[in-house]
Motif scaffolding. Structure first.
Motif, PDB file in Angstrom:
ATOM      1  N   GLY A  72       0.813  -1.216   0.000  1.00  0.00           N
ATOM      2  CA  GLY A  72       0.000   0.000   0.000  1.00  0.00           C
ATOM      3  C   GLY A  72       0.841   1.258   0.000  1.00  0.00           C
ATOM      4  O   GLY A  72       0.556   2.210  -0.750  1.00  0.00           O
TER       5      GLY A  72
ATOM      6  N   TYR B  71       0.858   4.276  -2.768  1.00  0.00           N
ATOM      7  CA  TYR B  71       0.564   5.659  -2.400  1.00  0.00           C
ATOM      8  C   TYR B  71       1.737   6.588  -2.683  1.00  0.00           C
ATOM      9  O   TYR B  71       1.549   7.720  -3.157  1.00  0.00           O
ATOM     10  CB  TYR B  71       0.176   5.747  -0.923  1.00  0.00           C
ATOM     11  CG  TYR B  71      -1.181   5.130  -0.606  1.00  0.00           C
ATOM     12  CD1 TYR B  71      -2.115   4.917  -1.605  1.00  0.00           C
ATOM     13  CD2 TYR B  71      -1.507   4.759   0.689  1.00  0.00           C
ATOM     14  CE1 TYR B  71      -3.344   4.366  -1.330  1.00  0.00           C
ATOM     15  CE2 TYR B  71      -2.744   4.196   0.985  1.00  0.00           C
ATOM     16  CZ  TYR B  71      -3.658   3.996  -0.034  1.00  0.00           C
ATOM     17  OH  TYR B  71      -4.885   3.450   0.250  1.00  0.00           O
TER      18      TYR B  71
ATOM     19  N   ARG C 120       0.999   9.851   3.567  1.00  0.00           N
ATOM     20  CA  ARG C 120       0.526   9.065   4.698  1.00  0.00           C
ATOM     21  C   ARG C 120      -0.415   9.910   5.550  1.00  0.00           C
ATOM     22  O   ARG C 120      -0.134  11.063   5.855  1.00  0.00           O
ATOM     23  CB  ARG C 120       1.702   8.575   5.545  1.00  0.00           C
ATOM     24  CG  ARG C 120       2.566   7.547   4.832  1.00  0.00           C
ATOM     25  CD  ARG C 120       3.491   6.833   5.793  1.00  0.00           C
ATOM     26  NE  ARG C 120       4.391   5.930   5.089  1.00  0.00           N
ATOM     27  CZ  ARG C 120       5.175   5.040   5.671  1.00  0.00           C
ATOM     28  NH1 ARG C 120       5.175   4.932   6.985  1.00  0.00           N
ATOM     29  NH2 ARG C 120       5.971   4.260   4.964  1.00  0.00           N
TER      30      ARG C 120
ATOM     31  N   LYS D 149      -6.452  10.366   4.206  1.00  0.00           N
ATOM     32  CA  LYS D 149      -7.525   9.389   4.058  1.00  0.00           C
ATOM     33  C   LYS D 149      -8.358   9.641   2.807  1.00  0.00           C
ATOM     34  O   LYS D 149      -8.784   8.695   2.143  1.00  0.00           O
ATOM     35  CB  LYS D 149      -8.418   9.399   5.300  1.00  0.00           C
ATOM     36  CG  LYS D 149      -7.711   8.915   6.555  1.00  0.00           C
ATOM     37  CD  LYS D 149      -8.654   8.861   7.738  1.00  0.00           C
ATOM     38  CE  LYS D 149      -7.935   8.329   8.975  1.00  0.00           C
ATOM     39  NZ  LYS D 149      -8.840   8.276  10.152  1.00  0.00           N
TER      40      LYS D 149
ATOM     41  N   GLY E 236      -6.375   8.384  -0.123  1.00  0.00           N
ATOM     42  CA  GLY E 236      -6.393   6.929  -0.130  1.00  0.00           C
ATOM     43  C   GLY E 236      -7.719   6.383  -0.617  1.00  0.00           C
ATOM     44  O   GLY E 236      -7.759   5.391  -1.361  1.00  0.00           O
TER      45      GLY E 236
ATOM     46  N   GLN F 128      -7.934   6.726  -4.386  1.00  0.00           N
ATOM     47  CA  GLN F 128      -7.139   5.704  -5.068  1.00  0.00           C
ATOM     48  C   GLN F 128      -7.826   4.350  -4.994  1.00  0.00           C
ATOM     49  O   GLN F 128      -7.826   3.586  -5.964  1.00  0.00           O
ATOM     50  CB  GLN F 128      -5.740   5.622  -4.456  1.00  0.00           C
ATOM     51  CG  GLN F 128      -4.827   4.606  -5.120  1.00  0.00           C
ATOM     52  CD  GLN F 128      -4.606   4.881  -6.595  1.00  0.00           C
ATOM     53  OE1 GLN F 128      -4.445   6.036  -7.011  1.00  0.00           O
ATOM     54  NE2 GLN F 128      -4.588   3.822  -7.405  1.00  0.00           N
TER      55      GLN F 128
END
Length: 230
Positions: free
Chosen positions: A103, A107, A114, A117, A120, A123
């Motif tokens: 992951g 990313y 990181r 959210k 993420g 994606q």
């Protein structure tokens, strides 16, 4: 690679080493003759009692666009969820570490920081856009064969992915599509009683896309193999 390996072993190792999950595709369609060729090759996969539990429904053209739109909307809105097989309860130990590594690689490649959210989630939704692939295959098993039918379909998936690679076709197996199994079956006219194991989006790789710029690692033999001699 063992330097004494046969030519056949070297060819297989080359396919295994070059194959990866493609997450960005060119719009170019794969000719039906090419599809039939790698499907015929994959049909030689082994199965318990030669049951050949797999059935494959492939969407292209207008059909894949309808599938893409419906699946994306359902995933975005959180509707029509439900898998035919239970998803993992949790990832722990080395399985969690490998999942995180994969992951984070993705990313980092596509610029999702990181802790982002929202990025993420965007994606993750690309799964339901099929990463732009011009084709998607939904693979199902017979309900009466239970878990071993699914195991046989999984074996078929691996052979199919290698057959695609041998034909220069990129692909990505996707459990995400199985999370909306009823919708996927209705869109492709699949018998509702059959069980969706996974989907495979496929086409020709967009080698310039950053999502295709990394490769995952593999555990060493000492982590996965135990030899018992006495």
């Amino acid at each position: 690679m063992n330097p004494s390996a046969t030519g056949e072993a070297a060819a297989l190792d080359k396919l295994l080493s070059e194959r990866h999950s493609c997450r960005a595709f060119l719009p170019q369609a794969v000719d039906v003759a090419v599809q039939k060729s790698f499907l015929a090759m994959a049909q030689k996969a082994s199965s318990w009692c030669n049951s050949q539990a797999w059935q494959v429904a492939i969407a292209s053209g207008a059909a894949v666009e309808r599938f893409r739109e419906a699946m994306y909307n359902a995933a975005r809105d959180g509707t029509q969820r439900g898998a035919d097989f239970p998803f993992p309860k949790e990832y722990t130990g080395p399985y969690l570490a490998r999942r995180r590594e994969c992951g984070f690689q993705l990313y980092n490649a596509v610029g999702v920081e990181r802790g982002d959210k929202a990025g993420g989630a965007r994606q993750a939704l690309e799964n339901f856009r099929l990463f732009g692939a011009p084709h998607v295959a939904i693979l199902t098993s017979d309900p009466g064969l239970d878990v071993y039918g699914a195991v046989d379909v999984g074996g078929y998936v691996q052979v199919l992915l290698l057959a695609m690679q041998a034909h220069g076709v990129a692909a990505i197996p996707q459990a995400a599509l199985a999370s909306h199994s009823a919708l996927a079956k209705s869109l492709l006219g699949i018998d509702p009683a059959r069980k969706v194991v996974c989907g495979i989006s496929f086409g020709y790789e967009d080698t310039s896309h950053p999502a295709n710029s990394y490769r995952t690692s593999r555990a060493g033999l000492d982590e996965v193999v135990t030899w018992v001699n006495d």
